[in-house]
Write an enzyme that holds these catalytic residues in place. Structure first.
Site: not given
Length: 289
Positions: A15, A98, A100, A119, A146, A194
């Protein structure tokens, strides 16, 4: 477009790719392996660093180091020593969350999102960190945030609701985020949106989890381009190289069955492809006043 596998590192959850013009290299993370990676396309040199917790992103900062978003909070990351120094906690009342994904606006402010690590809970928020001050935006919470990404003129913040399969355009007025409007919706058959990034013409690029591709949307939200990959989970695209015309895409092996992994031996690799419209170098993050 011809897609090239430039680093077969087998990331569990690659990521956060970002081009660092200071050293001509791409930096990105593997969230689940708690790793920071550096790729130098001029010769293919690679380096990796261990983080102390799940790490969503690193961004070049004004002090010569990086600002890093970990599950434990915002840290200063020094690649010379490999050390992480805590600057501030984020959402200490939400230990299941957390950090992201993130971007930097023209004023050096870092816009970043959180998410429920399981999630399922609607606890993901968009925050702003600038010169040592942390604030929470009025953007409604979602399960998995995101992006965000900022338009070239600084007037729009693009925010992704991954499980909602939507990208929203949020008006920006300095430090204030306005009311989101729908920018694009991803059909169920095309995967989940994403990470997002914005190129020099304001085109919005999004990686598609489970969609085997990345897309570019024109500023008017028209689908402009689709790039196909040999793996299902494309997480985000960033642009680098001397002319910023190389697209770099991170990917993930997370969630794949044994059969799917066998069919996707390149899952978790870093990919590259050429583009006509160059990207943009993010401003340096302003960490202190």
């Amino acid at each position: 477009m011809t897609v090239r596998n430039v680093w077969s590192l087998g990331a569990t959850l690659g990521e956060g790719p970002v081009w660092d013009a200071r050293d001509g290299a791409l930096w990105f993370v593997d969230i689940k392996q708690h790793r920071v990676h550096r790729f130098d396309p001029d010769g293919g040199e690679t380096r990796s660093f261990q983080a102390p917790a799940q790490i969503g992103w690193v961004l070049p900062a004004e002090d010569g180091a990086f600002l890093a978003g970990l599950q434990t909070g915002l840290h200063r990351f020094d690649p010379d020593s490999g050390a992480f120094t805590l600057l501030t906690t984020v959402e200490p009342d939400r230990p299941g969350n957390r950090l992201n994904d993130a971007t930097v606006a023209a004023d050096g402010a870092v816009w970043f999102g959180s998410m429920d690590d399981g999630e399922t809970a609607v606890t993901g928020q968009v925050h702003r960190f600038h010169a040592g001050t942390l604030t929470t935006s009025a953007i409604p919470p979602v399960v998995i945030t995101n992006g965000p990404a900022v338009s070239p003129d600084g007037a729009t913040l693009y925010h992704v609701d991954t499980l909602g399969r939507t990208i929203h355009a949020v008006p920006l007025d300095g430090a204030e985020a306005g009311v989101p409007r729908l920018f694009a919706t991803i059909a169920d058959a095309d995967g989940y949106p994403d990470g997002v990034s914005v190129d020099a013409e304001g085109g919005v690029w999004v990686g598609l989890w489970g969609g085997w591709s990345a897309r570019r949307y024109a500023p008017d939200s028209t689908l402009d381009r689709v790039v196909r990959f040999p793996v299902a989970n494309i997480t985000k695209v960033a642009f680098g190289g001397p002319d910023l015309r190389t697209g770099f895409a991170t990917s993930a092996g997370k969630g794949l069955s044994e059969a799917e992994r066998a069919a996707q031996p390149e899952a978790g690799s870093l990919f590259a492809f050429d583009v006509d419209v160059p990207g943009r170098v993010l401003p340096l993050a302003k960490v202190s006043a």
